[in-house]
Design an enzyme around this catalytic site. Structure first.
Site, mmCIF file in Angstrom:
data_model
loop_
_atom_site.group_PDB
_atom_site.id
_atom_site.type_symbol
_atom_site.label_atom_id
_atom_site.label_comp_id
_atom_site.label_asym_id
_atom_site.label_seq_id
_atom_site.Cartn_x
_atom_site.Cartn_y
_atom_site.Cartn_z
ATOM 1 N N PHE A 1 33.117 14.067 124.132
ATOM 2 C CA PHE A 1 34.540 14.429 124.093
ATOM 3 C C PHE A 1 34.843 15.732 124.808
ATOM 4 O O PHE A 1 35.905 16.320 124.618
ATOM 5 C CB PHE A 1 35.057 14.495 122.650
ATOM 6 C CG PHE A 1 34.640 13.334 121.795
ATOM 7 C CD1 PHE A 1 34.986 12.040 122.159
ATOM 8 C CD2 PHE A 1 33.904 13.519 120.638
ATOM 9 C CE1 PHE A 1 34.594 10.962 121.383
ATOM 10 C CE2 PHE A 1 33.511 12.436 119.863
ATOM 11 C CZ PHE A 1 33.860 11.154 120.233
ATOM 12 N N ALA B 1 33.587 6.122 135.819
ATOM 13 C CA ALA B 1 33.661 4.666 136.044
ATOM 14 C C ALA B 1 33.976 4.368 137.506
ATOM 15 O O ALA B 1 33.288 3.571 138.154
ATOM 16 C CB ALA B 1 34.699 4.028 135.125
ATOM 17 N N ILE C 1 40.654 -2.927 135.324
ATOM 18 C CA ILE C 1 39.879 -2.724 134.100
ATOM 19 C C ILE C 1 38.566 -3.484 134.252
ATOM 20 O O ILE C 1 38.538 -4.703 134.335
ATOM 21 C CB ILE C 1 40.676 -3.209 132.865
ATOM 22 C CG1 ILE C 1 41.995 -2.425 132.742
ATOM 23 C CG2 ILE C 1 39.842 -3.059 131.589
ATOM 24 C CD1 ILE C 1 41.846 -0.904 132.687
ATOM 25 N N ASN D 1 36.037 -3.708 132.130
ATOM 26 C CA ASN D 1 35.553 -4.387 130.931
ATOM 27 C C ASN D 1 36.584 -4.195 129.827
ATOM 28 O O ASN D 1 36.669 -3.128 129.230
ATOM 29 C CB ASN D 1 34.197 -3.769 130.525
ATOM 30 C CG ASN D 1 33.577 -4.461 129.328
ATOM 31 O OD1 ASN D 1 34.269 -5.106 128.522
ATOM 32 N ND2 ASN D 1 32.270 -4.336 129.200
ATOM 33 N N GLY E 1 39.868 4.649 135.677
ATOM 34 C CA GLY E 1 39.211 5.340 134.555
ATOM 35 C C GLY E 1 40.102 5.400 133.326
ATOM 36 O O GLY E 1 41.316 5.574 133.431
ATOM 37 N N VAL E 2 39.493 5.231 132.144
ATOM 38 C CA VAL E 2 40.279 5.135 130.908
ATOM 39 C C VAL E 2 39.792 6.068 129.803
ATOM 40 O O VAL E 2 40.233 5.970 128.673
ATOM 41 C CB VAL E 2 40.281 3.687 130.361
ATOM 42 C CG1 VAL E 2 41.031 2.772 131.294
ATOM 43 C CG2 VAL E 2 38.868 3.183 130.110
ATOM 44 N N GLU F 1 40.324 9.131 128.992
ATOM 45 C CA GLU F 1 41.200 10.120 128.359
ATOM 46 C C GLU F 1 42.639 9.687 128.154
ATOM 47 O O GLU F 1 43.316 10.184 127.253
ATOM 48 C CB GLU F 1 41.123 11.430 129.169
ATOM 49 C CG GLU F 1 39.678 11.855 129.130
ATOM 50 C CD GLU F 1 39.278 13.049 129.939
ATOM 51 O OE1 GLU F 1 39.453 14.156 129.446
ATOM 52 O OE2 GLU F 1 38.746 12.862 131.035
HETATM 53 MO MO1 MOS Z 1 36.142 15.064 129.015
HETATM 54 S S1 MOS Z 1 37.276 16.346 127.840
HETATM 55 O O1 MOS Z 1 36.252 15.752 130.585
HETATM 56 O O2 MOS Z 1 34.576 15.069 128.369
#
Ligand code: MOS
Length: 742
Positions: free
Chosen positions: A246, A515, A633, A635, A705-706, A708
């Protein structure tokens, strides 16, 4: 063969994870492993005058107590401690000297034969300090906040507030409808399930194998080599599995420094595992005081946006991101300006945490937009459609794709938004007030340079390798899917290697960029494999592909096949046999062409239902629909999980999460997962994730990319729903029942 890309493929590492075969940083055992336990400061600022480790050292089984007084040598300059994700400033150096920079700072490491002995002995270490006045209260320091330092490179420049446009003050003053308010997001901590840990295997000859919890094995590798003056070939960093990152694992954390120090001091293998409370001494999402002014004309198109933010950093580094720029980007508006200031507090440096800057900033923006919609007596979706921007407002350039309109439409339909009565307190379910709120989410779609190696054997099995990480996002699985399609093999024939610093180059896994980056890297390298196979196939006697050019053949079903005539094909096995080899290997670096003429972003529309007990003020989030536009997407199962997790986190941001500091001691009070509240099963009800179709050609596979986008906007949707339910506008997260009742 049906393509794997786009199908809901189960995690290829799932079995290893549920059976315990997947080993995490603290799971590696070797003979003679010693165990380190960290002692942390109990003051926020000052100097250590004395550390009395006598009683600790006297405990049977204690091997050493390391402090700044007796540690092995480490680098003495800031540059050596600058990792790839370091902000400007002077990075923290664990056990370097007697200075205390924050409460909870590591000041000693007790190393013993067992973790139990080390933990007991650590409790016997006595420390005396020369205390200095500290400041940990953002509200008390807001007037002393300073602008971010000037950028020294293009990446830092991207984090400075964008250039203003138009004449926002005049536009605000002249506008028919204005809304201006202050919003607050507190400090939040990542709290991944897996504790931060490093197991340093002392291999002899000074070589170290480091099992570390990190989002970037090569970042840690470079850092450890420079801090300890080690040769790159003498250090290997491994992190094949991670129990959540995270953002907390973007920078090398202090446990890896302590474990290496101890291994070098004792010339033996050492493990250091942080406790949950000690993890609150790592980075955190900076608290953010935001003042937003939005103004529109009577028709509901935006006239002005002014966004000012104050965020938290430490006294030694200036961490910041693009906090205010999201406001000027998202909606069409000719007049905008931004200000960003940093409050330097006696805390550890803040850091990236899922959707850094956007999660906080878009909460304020989307709350303000909801308040503006109320003032205009306009449906909140309608307001956003009237301000819809087809172009990136900062740079006045088109998007590579932007299906946000479709997110609003599909999200609203799935939620049943048309049945909403706009009046606050107008909808009920028994003794509960019902509220429906919505918000927009936005994040960026980035691609970074990356290197991928593919080795293909005559048995039709391939190994795909890259030093990226899978922080739980599903990287193993999408890499296997893309490789299977690109090589024309069943997914069972693909093995993926990652999380090892000795593999081909990758930046940290963060920013939602892996990704797109690694997938396009795989396609590039698979193209080189195909070319090499063709070279061999063309040399076969009477080769059916004798005259085929690389662009005319494809890999499919374990064969190299002419696109013009499917009957003209050569099997991988035959091509390799021709070459007299049992495998071929290619390694290619993909450097994305940065297209400065177009913007590339992901978007979301989030719809939330809350039920608020009218007597008690208890808030439950009963339904959320998140409609996401994020290019192709790869997956739907793993991508759906990313959005789901982001939505749950957004619920936590709205209702639960808050790191509380006792400012008398400058110490975090709820440094545990009992008193630091996160949403649990009982808080999470019906969540529906929709991916809207968004063809994009900014990279060959159209991936955005997903990682965030799922969190961004969720807190605002919930806050707006709470207002709709209760008529009460809480601008201070988390929205706890006392604030609703007040
Ligand atoms: Mo993310 S907050 O760039 O691991």
């Amino acid at each position: 063969m049906a393509p794997y890309i786009g199908t809901a493929t189960s995690r290829i590492d799932g079995l290893a994870k549920v059976t315990g075969a997947a080993k995490y940083a603290a799971d590696h055992n070797v003979a003679g492993l010693a165990h380190g336990v960290v002692v942390c400061s109990t003051i926020a600022k000052g100097r250590i005058t004395q550390i009395d480790a006598g009683a600790a050292k006297a405990v049977n089984g204690v091997l050493t107590v390391l402090t700044h007084d007796n540690r092995p040598a480490m680098a003495d300059n800031d540059q050596a401690y600058k990792d790839d994700s370091a902000p400007s400033g002077s990075p923290f150096r664990p056990l370097y000297d007697d200075r205390i920079l924050f409460n909870g700072q590591p000041i000693a490491l007790v190393v013993a034969e067992t973790p139990e002995i080390a933990r007991f002995a650590a409790s016997l270490v006595r420390v005396e300090y020369d205390r200095q006045e500290h400041a940990t209260d953002l509200h008390g320091q807001r007037d002393r906040a300073v602008p971010p330092p000037p950028a020294t490179d293009p990446m830092e420049a991207a984090f400075l507030p964008p250039k203003p446009r138009g004449t926002p003050d005049q536009a605000l003053a002249a506008a028919a409808v204005r809304h201006e308010a202050e919003y607050y997001v507190p400090i939040e901590h990542h709290n991944p399930m897996e504790l931060f840990a490093s197991t340093v295997i002392f291999e002899g000859n000074g070589r170290l194998t480091i099992h570390d919890k990190t989002q970037g094995v090569q970042n840690v590798h470079k850092y450890v080599c420079s801090v300890f003056g080690l040769q790159p070939e003498d250090v290997r960093v491994l992190s094949p599995f991670m129990g959540g990152g995270f953002g907390a694992g973007l920078r090398p954390q202090f446990q890896v420094v302590l474990a290496v120090l101890a291994a070098r001091a004792l010339q033996r293998s050492v493990r250091v595992v942080l406790t949950r409370p000690q993890m609150y001494g790592l980075g955190y999402r900076p608290a953010m005081i935001q003042r937003i002014a939005v103004a529109s004309n009577a028709a509901g198109t935006l006239e002005a946006i002014i966004h000012d933010a104050i965020t938290v950093t430490s006294q030694y580094e200036d961490f910041h991101r693009q906090e205010t720029g999201w406001s000027g980007l998202l909606y069409k508006c000719d007049h905008a300006k931004y200000q960003h200031r940093l409050a330097r507090l006696d805390l550890a440096t803040s850091c990236d945490m899922r959707g850094p800057s956007a999660a906080s900033a878009v909460y304020a923006l989307e709350s303000a937009m909801d308040e503006l919609a109320v003032a205009l007596k306009l449906d909140p979706i309608e307001l956003r459609l009237r301000c819809y921007s087809e172009r990136d407002q900062h740079e006045d350039r088109p998007y590579s794709s932007k299906a946000l309109r479709e997110c609003y439409r599909q999200g609203a339909e799935a939620f049943g938004w048309d049945k909403r009565n706009p009046a606050p307190r107008s909808m009920r379910d028994g003794s509960d007030l019902v509220g429906w709120g919505m918000a927009t989410g936005v994040w960026e779609a980035l691609q970074v340079p990356i290197t991928v190696r593919i080795a293909l054997g005559g048995n039709g099995h391939a190994e795909v390798a890259c030093a990226t990480s899978d922080i739980g996002t599903g990287t193993y699985t999408i890499m296997a899917q893309v490789a299977a399609d690109a090589l024309g093999l069943p997914i069972e024939n693909i093995s993926v290697k990652l999380g090892d610093s000795s593999l081909p180059q990758s930046p940290v896994e963060g920013g939602s960029w892996i990704a797109a980056s690694v997938s396009n890297g795989i396609v590039t390298t698979a193209g080189a494999i195909r070319d090499e196979l063709l070279r061999l196939a063309r040399r076969m006697p009477n080769s059916p592909l004798a005259n085929a050019a690389p662009g005319e053949v494809a890999l499919s079903d374990g064969r190299l096949v002419s696109r013009r005539d499917e009957k003209r094909a050569v099997s991988i096995a035959d091509a390799l046999r021709q070459g007299g080899v049992d495998r071929i290997e290619q390694e290619k670096t993909t450097n994305p062409d940065h297209d400065a003429t177009r913007a590339s972003n992901t978007h979301a529309a989030i719809f939330a239902e809350v039920k608020v007990d009218e007597q008690l003020g208890v808030i439950r989030v009963t339904r959320i629909v998140s409609a996401v536009a994020a290019g192709r997407i790869l997956n739907p199962r793993t991508a759906g999980s990313q959005i789901l997790g982001g939505v749950v986190w957004g619920i936590g941001m709205a209702l639960h999460e808050e790191t509380l500091i006792d400012h008398t001691f400058g110490r975090i009070m709820n440094a545990n997962i009992a008193e630091y509240h996160v949403p649990v099963n009982a808080d999470v009800h019906d969540i529906k994730v929709i991916f809207v179709d968004e063809p994009d050609d900014s990279n060959p596979l159209g991936i955005k990319g997903v990682g965030e986008i799922g969190i961004v906007g969720v807190a605002a949707a919930v806050a707006n729903a709470v207002h709709h339910a209760t008529g009460k506008r809480v601008r201070d997260l988390p929205i706890t029942l006392d604030k609703v009742q007040r």
